[in-house]
Design a protein around this motif. Structure first.
Motif, PDB file in Angstrom:
ATOM      1  N   ALA A 118      -0.988  12.237   6.425  1.00  0.00           N
ATOM      2  CA  ALA A 118      -0.248  11.366   7.339  1.00  0.00           C
ATOM      3  C   ALA A 118      -0.586  11.748   8.767  1.00  0.00           C
ATOM      4  N   VAL A 119      -0.955  10.751   9.573  1.00  0.00           N
ATOM      5  CA  VAL A 119      -1.315  10.985  10.975  1.00  0.00           C
ATOM      6  C   VAL A 119      -0.570   9.989  11.840  1.00  0.00           C
ATOM      7  N   ALA A 120       0.217  10.509  12.776  1.00  0.00           N
ATOM      8  CA  ALA A 120       0.968   9.656  13.688  1.00  0.00           C
ATOM      9  C   ALA A 120       0.148   9.376  14.939  1.00  0.00           C
ATOM     10  N   SER A 121       0.345   8.189  15.503  1.00  0.00           N
ATOM     11  CA  SER A 121      -0.323   7.829  16.750  1.00  0.00           C
ATOM     12  C   SER A 121       0.560   6.856  17.515  1.00  0.00           C
ATOM     13  N   ALA A 122       0.108   6.475  18.701  1.00  0.00           N
ATOM     14  CA  ALA A 122       0.864   5.507  19.499  1.00  0.00           C
ATOM     15  C   ALA A 122       0.946   4.161  18.797  1.00  0.00           C
ATOM     16  N   ASP A 123       0.034   3.898  17.869  1.00  0.00           N
ATOM     17  CA  ASP A 123       0.013   2.625  17.147  1.00  0.00           C
ATOM     18  C   ASP A 123       0.865   2.636  15.888  1.00  0.00           C
ATOM     19  N   GLY A 124       1.411   3.794  15.527  1.00  0.00           N
ATOM     20  CA  GLY A 124       2.229   3.864  14.331  1.00  0.00           C
ATOM     21  C   GLY A 124       1.862   5.037  13.455  1.00  0.00           C
ATOM     22  N   LEU A 125       1.635   4.768  12.187  1.00  0.00           N
ATOM     23  CA  LEU A 125       1.394   5.822  11.207  1.00  0.00           C
ATOM     24  C   LEU A 125       0.268   5.427  10.283  1.00  0.00           C
ATOM     25  N   ALA A 126      -0.673   6.355  10.073  1.00  0.00           N
ATOM     26  CA  ALA A 126      -1.776   6.147   9.138  1.00  0.00           C
ATOM     27  C   ALA A 126      -1.605   7.079   7.945  1.00  0.00           C
ATOM     28  N   LEU A 127      -1.742   6.536   6.748  1.00  0.00           N
ATOM     29  CA  LEU A 127      -1.671   7.311   5.521  1.00  0.00           C
ATOM     30  C   LEU A 127      -2.980   7.190   4.767  1.00  0.00           C
ATOM     31  N   THR A 128      -3.507   8.322   4.300  1.00  0.00           N
ATOM     32  CA  THR A 128      -4.722   8.329   3.497  1.00  0.00           C
ATOM     33  C   THR A 128      -4.417   8.990   2.166  1.00  0.00           C
ATOM     34  N   LEU A 129      -4.657   8.280   1.073  1.00  0.00           N
ATOM     35  CA  LEU A 129      -4.387   8.788  -0.271  1.00  0.00           C
ATOM     36  C   LEU A 129      -5.571   9.599  -0.779  1.00  0.00           C
ATOM     37  N   PRO A 130      -5.380  10.446  -1.790  1.00  0.00           N
ATOM     38  CA  PRO A 130      -6.491  11.232  -2.321  1.00  0.00           C
ATOM     39  C   PRO A 130      -7.601  10.374  -2.924  1.00  0.00           C
ATOM     40  N   THR A 131      -7.300   9.123  -3.254  1.00  0.00           N
ATOM     41  CA  THR A 131      -8.322   8.208  -3.759  1.00  0.00           C
ATOM     42  C   THR A 131      -9.250   7.716  -2.662  1.00  0.00           C
ATOM     43  N   GLY A 132      -8.862   7.965  -1.408  1.00  0.00           N
ATOM     44  CA  GLY A 132      -9.618   7.445  -0.270  1.00  0.00           C
ATOM     45  C   GLY A 132      -9.018   6.178   0.301  1.00  0.00           C
ATOM     46  N   ALA A 133      -8.112   5.547  -0.438  1.00  0.00           N
ATOM     47  CA  ALA A 133      -7.430   4.361   0.075  1.00  0.00           C
ATOM     48  C   ALA A 133      -6.589   4.747   1.290  1.00  0.00           C
ATOM     49  N   ALA A 134      -6.521   3.868   2.268  1.00  0.00           N
ATOM     50  CA  ALA A 134      -5.800   4.174   3.504  1.00  0.00           C
ATOM     51  C   ALA A 134      -5.040   2.952   3.984  1.00  0.00           C
ATOM     52  N   VAL A 135      -3.958   3.212   4.707  1.00  0.00           N
ATOM     53  CA  VAL A 135      -3.175   2.151   5.309  1.00  0.00           C
ATOM     54  C   VAL A 135      -2.736   2.634   6.680  1.00  0.00           C
ATOM     55  N   SER A 136      -2.715   1.721   7.633  1.00  0.00           N
ATOM     56  CA  SER A 136      -2.332   2.095   8.983  1.00  0.00           C
ATOM     57  C   SER A 136      -1.585   0.944   9.632  1.00  0.00           C
ATOM     58  N   GLY A 137      -0.580   1.263  10.420  1.00  0.00           N
ATOM     59  CA  GLY A 137       0.156   0.216  11.110  1.00  0.00           C
ATOM     60  C   GLY A 137       1.452   0.723  11.670  1.00  0.00           C
TER      61      GLY A 137
END
Length: 258
Positions: free
Chosen positions: A63-82
């Motif tokens: 999990a990585v926080a930024s000014a744009d929100g939060l990005a999550l990267t799963l061990p499968t490589g799938a990622a979501v950000s927003g």
């Protein structure tokens, strides 16, 4: 006051239970590290905050926080950000037997994490310290990590020490040749760069330290190694590292190679 130790690693997890991230600097305010466990995942039906001890696969999520929100990267490589947007709804959940009121959030994160965990969950914003089990700040020394590495039969090199540190999820790793020197700091104050903390107690450890900090798989030998030589808390849990509270806020920067 204890002479200021050299900080060689700093970190926390923006979402409770997810991978412990390393940072070049961590800002401490009166409540602890800014951004530490600012979010958590909740089972709305059961009104429970998800904890690593019950859901070890959480630690495999970055999990990585930024000014744009939060990005999550799963061990499968799938990622979501927003952005994680307040939904206007709040929920009072159980956290270690006590109530904590959380603000439920909308965004793309809940669907991805629900699919990953195999159960419906929501992302929520936590009040400062609301989902922190013990001290706001946790400290362990390199001497302690080297002593444990040797008992595990591992080379006490930088890679091993980083891996062990990730299992214990400390806010700061400080340099010391003396194993468990931090035990002697309980009751005193320690300078961490411009900040200062008061060391309050040693940290009881549970089965989470035997969860691989990258894959989330159980099966480490850390608790068994600790049991061979470390004292126990009154609860029976083994003690390693120390908790602290912030006395003087400030930004703690990781030292370069020395």
């Amino acid at each position: 006051m204890t002479p200021a130790p050299r900080v060689v690693r700093a970190g926390f997890a923006p979402v409770k239970g997810t991978r412990h991230q390393s940072y070049d600097a961590v800002r401490l305010d009166g409540s602890g590290p800014v951004g530490d466990r600012a979010w958590c995942l909740v089972d709305v039906d059961q009104r429970r905050v998800l904890r690593t001890v019950q859901h070890p696969s959480l630690v495999a999520v970055s999990a990585v926080a930024s000014a744009d929100g939060l990005a999550l990267t799963l061990p499968t490589g799938a990622a979501v950000s927003g952005p994680a947007v307040p939904s206007g709804a709040s929920l009072t959940c159980d956290y270690w037997g006590g109530p904590v009121t959380l603000d439920l959030l909308d965004g793309p994160h809940a669907a991805v994490m629900s699919s990953y965990l195999g159960r419906p969950v929501r992302l929520a914003a936590a009040p400062r310290g609301g989902v922190v089990y013990a001290g706001a700040v946790t400290i362990v020394s390199t001497g302690t990590l080297r002593a444990l590495a040797e008992r595990l039969g591992l080379p006490p090199d930088a890679r091993t020490l980083d891996g062990l540190a990730a299992r214990f999820r400390p806010t700061f790793v400080v340099e010391s040749d003396e194993p468990h020197v931090e035990d002697s700091w309980v009751g005193g104050e320690v300078a961490l760069g411009p900040a200062r903390v008061r060391v309050t107690s040693r940290v009881p450890r549970c089965a989470v330290v035997d969860v691989d900090p990258v894959t989330g798989e159980r099966g480490g030998r850390v608790l068994a190694a600790l049991a061979a030589y470390r004292p126990r808390h009154a609860s029976g849990e083994l003690l390693l590292a120390v908790d602290a509270e912030v006395v003087v806020p400030g930004t703690v920067t990781v030292a370069g190679p020395g």
